[in-house]
Design a protein around this motif. Structure first.
Motif, PDB file in Angstrom:
ATOM      1  N   LYS A 252      -4.175   0.826  -1.083  1.00  0.00           N
ATOM      2  CA  LYS A 252      -2.912   1.048  -1.461  1.00  0.00           C
ATOM      3  C   LYS A 252      -1.749   1.359  -0.583  1.00  0.00           C
ATOM      4  CE  LYS A 252      -2.345   2.348  -5.425  1.00  0.00           C
ATOM      5  NZ  LYS A 252      -2.021   1.562  -6.554  1.00  0.00           N
ATOM      6  N   ILE A 253      -2.052   1.605   0.628  1.00  0.00           N
ATOM      7  CA  ILE A 253      -1.314   1.414   1.781  1.00  0.00           C
ATOM      8  C   ILE A 253      -0.633   0.115   2.046  1.00  0.00           C
ATOM      9  CG2 ILE A 253      -0.796   1.995   4.308  1.00  0.00           C
ATOM     10  CD1 ILE A 253      -2.601   4.417   3.734  1.00  0.00           C
ATOM     11  N   LYS A 254      -1.781  -0.756   2.224  1.00  0.00           N
ATOM     12  CA  LYS A 254      -1.202  -2.146   2.399  1.00  0.00           C
ATOM     13  C   LYS A 254      -0.795  -2.851   1.419  1.00  0.00           C
ATOM     14  CE  LYS A 254      -3.212  -6.144   5.140  1.00  0.00           C
ATOM     15  NZ  LYS A 254      -2.069  -6.027   5.994  1.00  0.00           N
ATOM     16  N   GLY A 255      -1.377  -2.933   0.181  1.00  0.00           N
ATOM     17  CA  GLY A 255      -0.998  -3.685  -0.957  1.00  0.00           C
ATOM     18  C   GLY A 255       0.185  -3.197  -1.517  1.00  0.00           C
ATOM     19  N   GLY A 256       0.481  -1.738  -1.460  1.00  0.00           N
ATOM     20  CA  GLY A 256       1.488  -1.337  -2.371  1.00  0.00           C
ATOM     21  C   GLY A 256       1.236  -1.232  -3.883  1.00  0.00           C
ATOM     22  N   GLY A 257       2.038  -0.570  -4.665  1.00  0.00           N
ATOM     23  CA  GLY A 257       1.510  -0.355  -5.949  1.00  0.00           C
ATOM     24  C   GLY A 257       2.749   0.445  -6.678  1.00  0.00           C
ATOM     25  N   GLN A 258       2.496   0.615  -7.958  1.00  0.00           N
ATOM     26  CA  GLN A 258       3.319   1.362  -8.980  1.00  0.00           C
ATOM     27  C   GLN A 258       2.494   1.905 -10.256  1.00  0.00           C
ATOM     28  OE1 GLN A 258       6.227  -1.340 -10.788  1.00  0.00           O
ATOM     29  NE2 GLN A 258       7.635   0.462 -11.439  1.00  0.00           N
ATOM     30  N   GLY A 259       3.177   3.190 -10.454  1.00  0.00           N
ATOM     31  CA  GLY A 259       2.503   3.761 -11.739  1.00  0.00           C
ATOM     32  C   GLY A 259       1.869   5.028 -11.607  1.00  0.00           C
ATOM     33  N   VAL A 260       1.210   4.998 -10.375  1.00  0.00           N
ATOM     34  CA  VAL A 260       0.228   6.185 -10.231  1.00  0.00           C
ATOM     35  C   VAL A 260       1.013   7.413  -9.698  1.00  0.00           C
ATOM     36  CG1 VAL A 260      -1.380   7.077  -8.659  1.00  0.00           C
ATOM     37  CG2 VAL A 260      -1.355   4.997  -9.120  1.00  0.00           C
TER      38      VAL A 260
ATOM     39  N   GLY B 287       4.433   7.427 -10.726  1.00  0.00           N
ATOM     40  CA  GLY B 287       5.908   7.521 -11.489  1.00  0.00           C
ATOM     41  C   GLY B 287       6.226   5.890 -11.386  1.00  0.00           C
ATOM     42  N   SER B 288       7.406   5.882 -11.904  1.00  0.00           N
ATOM     43  CA  SER B 288       7.952   4.542 -11.968  1.00  0.00           C
ATOM     44  C   SER B 288       8.390   3.790 -10.705  1.00  0.00           C
ATOM     45  CB  SER B 288       9.319   4.327 -12.882  1.00  0.00           C
ATOM     46  OG  SER B 288      10.282   5.343 -12.339  1.00  0.00           O
ATOM     47  N   MET B 289       8.709   4.783  -9.601  1.00  0.00           N
ATOM     48  CA  MET B 289       9.334   3.935  -8.169  1.00  0.00           C
ATOM     49  C   MET B 289       7.850   3.142  -7.631  1.00  0.00           C
ATOM     50  SD  MET B 289      11.918   3.592  -6.793  1.00  0.00           S
ATOM     51  CE  MET B 289      12.125   3.024  -4.895  1.00  0.00           C
ATOM     52  N   PRO B 290       8.146   1.837  -7.410  1.00  0.00           N
ATOM     53  CA  PRO B 290       7.118   1.308  -6.662  1.00  0.00           C
ATOM     54  C   PRO B 290       7.141   1.531  -5.319  1.00  0.00           C
ATOM     55  CG  PRO B 290       8.906  -0.249  -7.261  1.00  0.00           C
ATOM     56  CD  PRO B 290       9.006   1.057  -7.946  1.00  0.00           C
ATOM     57  N   MET B 291       6.117   1.402  -4.631  1.00  0.00           N
ATOM     58  CA  MET B 291       5.815   1.055  -3.298  1.00  0.00           C
ATOM     59  C   MET B 291       5.668  -0.293  -3.025  1.00  0.00           C
ATOM     60  SD  MET B 291       3.458   3.034  -0.241  1.00  0.00           S
ATOM     61  CE  MET B 291       2.077   1.901  -0.333  1.00  0.00           C
ATOM     62  N   PRO B 292       6.508  -0.865  -2.102  1.00  0.00           N
ATOM     63  CA  PRO B 292       6.212  -2.222  -1.760  1.00  0.00           C
ATOM     64  C   PRO B 292       4.985  -2.495  -0.818  1.00  0.00           C
ATOM     65  CG  PRO B 292       8.207  -1.626  -0.667  1.00  0.00           C
ATOM     66  CD  PRO B 292       7.839  -0.432  -1.263  1.00  0.00           C
ATOM     67  N   PRO B 293       4.519  -3.676  -0.627  1.00  0.00           N
ATOM     68  CA  PRO B 293       3.443  -3.893   0.320  1.00  0.00           C
ATOM     69  C   PRO B 293       4.048  -3.777   1.356  1.00  0.00           C
ATOM     70  CG  PRO B 293       3.616  -5.681  -1.357  1.00  0.00           C
ATOM     71  CD  PRO B 293       4.740  -4.866  -1.637  1.00  0.00           C
ATOM     72  N   GLN B 294       2.958  -3.300   2.576  1.00  0.00           N
ATOM     73  CA  GLN B 294       3.575  -2.914   3.800  1.00  0.00           C
ATOM     74  C   GLN B 294       2.786  -4.241   4.787  1.00  0.00           C
ATOM     75  OE1 GLN B 294       5.456  -0.283   4.243  1.00  0.00           O
ATOM     76  NE2 GLN B 294       5.299  -0.317   1.826  1.00  0.00           N
ATOM     77  N   THR B 295       3.592  -4.148   6.082  1.00  0.00           N
ATOM     78  CA  THR B 295       3.002  -5.262   6.960  1.00  0.00           C
ATOM     79  C   THR B 295       1.986  -4.804   7.997  1.00  0.00           C
ATOM     80  OG1 THR B 295       5.082  -4.654   8.302  1.00  0.00           O
ATOM     81  CG2 THR B 295       5.341  -6.456   6.657  1.00  0.00           C
ATOM     82  N   LEU B 296       1.490  -3.711   7.736  1.00  0.00           N
ATOM     83  CA  LEU B 296       0.541  -3.263   8.921  1.00  0.00           C
ATOM     84  C   LEU B 296      -0.751  -3.842   8.619  1.00  0.00           C
ATOM     85  CD1 LEU B 296      -0.619  -1.390   6.490  1.00  0.00           C
ATOM     86  CD2 LEU B 296       0.582   0.551   7.771  1.00  0.00           C
ATOM     87  N   ASN B 297      -1.750  -3.781   9.909  1.00  0.00           N
ATOM     88  CA  ASN B 297      -2.990  -4.701   9.493  1.00  0.00           C
ATOM     89  C   ASN B 297      -3.884  -3.753   9.067  1.00  0.00           C
ATOM     90  OD1 ASN B 297      -3.940  -3.034  11.791  1.00  0.00           O
ATOM     91  ND2 ASN B 297      -2.787  -4.385  13.146  1.00  0.00           N
ATOM     92  N   GLU B 298      -5.149  -4.209   8.952  1.00  0.00           N
ATOM     93  CA  GLU B 298      -6.143  -3.554   8.317  1.00  0.00           C
ATOM     94  C   GLU B 298      -6.590  -2.269   8.909  1.00  0.00           C
ATOM     95  OE1 GLU B 298      -7.388  -3.876   5.243  1.00  0.00           O
ATOM     96  OE2 GLU B 298      -6.664  -6.018   4.763  1.00  0.00           O
ATOM     97  N   ALA B 299      -6.505  -2.447  10.168  1.00  0.00           N
ATOM     98  CA  ALA B 299      -6.963  -1.389  11.235  1.00  0.00           C
ATOM     99  C   ALA B 299      -6.032  -0.044  11.150  1.00  0.00           C
ATOM    100  CB  ALA B 299      -7.154  -1.883  12.721  1.00  0.00           C
ATOM    101  N   GLU B 300      -4.762  -0.415  11.077  1.00  0.00           N
ATOM    102  CA  GLU B 300      -3.557   0.363  10.774  1.00  0.00           C
ATOM    103  C   GLU B 300      -3.759   1.271   9.608  1.00  0.00           C
ATOM    104  OE1 GLU B 300      -0.227  -1.363  13.855  1.00  0.00           O
ATOM    105  OE2 GLU B 300      -0.349  -1.638  11.916  1.00  0.00           O
ATOM    106  N   ALA B 301      -4.026   0.391   8.548  1.00  0.00           N
ATOM    107  CA  ALA B 301      -4.109   1.202   7.078  1.00  0.00           C
ATOM    108  C   ALA B 301      -5.380   1.972   7.052  1.00  0.00           C
ATOM    109  CB  ALA B 301      -4.205  -0.236   6.051  1.00  0.00           C
ATOM    110  N   THR B 302      -6.429   1.442   7.652  1.00  0.00           N
ATOM    111  CA  THR B 302      -7.434   2.407   7.426  1.00  0.00           C
ATOM    112  C   THR B 302      -7.483   3.558   8.364  1.00  0.00           C
ATOM    113  OG1 THR B 302      -9.001   0.465   7.680  1.00  0.00           O
ATOM    114  CG2 THR B 302      -9.996   2.477   7.959  1.00  0.00           C
TER     115      THR B 302
END
Length: 376
Positions: A339-347, A349-364
């Protein structure tokens, strides 16, 4: 004899002054030797990216409305809406303009008596260079300057199409952008009758904007800006959060609730930005934990604290709420990292979170902090 002595004295004085100046210059060179260097052409070019109202500085490039739609959906719509109608946080970009405005160059909905509760970007914009320049240097907000020149042209074309300024099959380029400028709905809605901007070069005047002779005198040494509402006036204009606008989602404070604690903690200076306050709280919370030193730079580097506070809602949910929601979930780390890396919406509320540019290690690493180290 007198004249010779006088000339001789003058020559001696001149030589002495020259020697003194040379000595001073020598001292200056020695004193600042090794500090700084002239900027290279490449360094100057990297900073010199502004585009003026006459389009000086505009790079060559092109982008179509259809290409802009692709860029928009992947990098812009999460904050600004698919059709520029925006969200519950950001102001709408398109809307409020008509075909007649494009003809006249003056937006009727900006005139006195117009029934337009929300002013959009296309309603107010008088110079197309402003839109192009801002997208180029600041968008998307989580990765500024990451768009290519052609993507900036394409995104600009898409916004213009949303306002009916250019057709759907249009391609915006450095060759035709001046023609498009002459179709902006509010191109005649600005004035140059002052000396602040744009100056004589663009048809401005040299008359000073401020003509008082006692300006900047007897100023107070300390100015405290107060912007919070007293309790008796907080709901004076009704429930702001329920007052809808014609375009985009509803914005406004929930005036039935008291002033947020994040502002009320310092009544002397209530205009404390939410992000810096959140940053301090987060820093204090993570500083005592083992991964804290590594997590805090990640939160700052990726602008996480621009939308998330430690224990209070900002644009998105607090870190405390996120940790509490997924506490005990077996796959919490993998889920949160995705979710941190890919973003999402609906969980949340209506305000979406855009995809982030961090790498897999940082997201983990951030997911592990939320799921295991951060105690709700």
């Amino acid at each position: 004899m007198f004249r010779s002595s006088c000339v001789q004295s003058v020559l001696i004085l001149a030589i002495a002054l020259s020697a003194s100046a040379a000595h001073a210059d020598g001292q200056a060179v020695t004193r600042y030797s090794g500090i700084g260097r002239p900027a290279t052409s490449a360094e100057v070019k990297a900073w010199d990216i502004d585009v003026r109202p006459d389009f000086k500085g505009l790079p060559k490039g092109r982008g179509s409305v259809r290409q802009g739609e692709v860029v928009w959906e992947s990098k812009c719509a999460s904050c600004h809406g698919t059709f520029g109608e925006s969200s519950d946080v950001f102001a709408p970009l398109a809307g409020g303009t008509t075909a007649e405005d494009i003809k006249t160059g003056r937006v009727a909905n900006l005139m006195p008596g117009a029934n337009q509760p929300q002013r959009t970007a296309l309603m107010k914009m008088a110079t197309l260079s402003t839109l192009w320049d801002y997208i180029n240097r600041a968008m998307p907000w989580n990765a500024p300057k990451s768009l290519s020149t052609d993507e900036v042209y394409a995104a600009t074309a898409y916004i213009l199409n949303l306002g009916g300024i250019v057709p759907g099959d249009f391609t915006l380029s450095d060759a035709n952008i001046r023609d498009v400028q002459e179709r902006l709905p509010n191109r005649k809605g600005t004035t140059t009758a002052h000396a602040m901007w744009p100056g004589a070069e663009f048809g401005g005047t040299s008359k000073p904007d401020v003509q008082g002779s006692v300006c900047m005198r007897d100023c107070k040494k300390e100015v405290i800006v107060k912007s919070f509402l007293p309790d008796y006036a907080r709901n004076a204009h009704g429930q702001l959060a329920e007052q809808t606008r014609l375009v985009g989602g509803t914005r406004g404070a929930d005036t039935n609730r008291p002033e947020p604690e994040i502002f009320m903690s310092n009544k002397a200076s209530p205009l404390i930005a939410r992000a810096p306050v959140a940053t301090e709280k987060i820093a204090n919370a993570v500083s005592g934990s083992a991964p804290g030193a590594a997590v805090m730079p990640l939160l700052q580097k990726n602008a996480c604290i621009g939308c998330h506070a430690m224990d209070g809602k900002l644009v998105g949910p607090s870190f405390k709420d996120v940790a509490g929601k997924y506490k005990g979930r077996v796959d919490a780390v993998n889920y949160l990292a995705g979710k941190i890396k890919g973003g999402g919406q609906g969980v949340w509320g209506s305000m979406p979170m855009p995809p982030q540019t961090l790498n897999e290690a940082e997201a983990t690493q951030l997911a592990q902090w939320l799921a295991r180290e951060f105690s709700p």
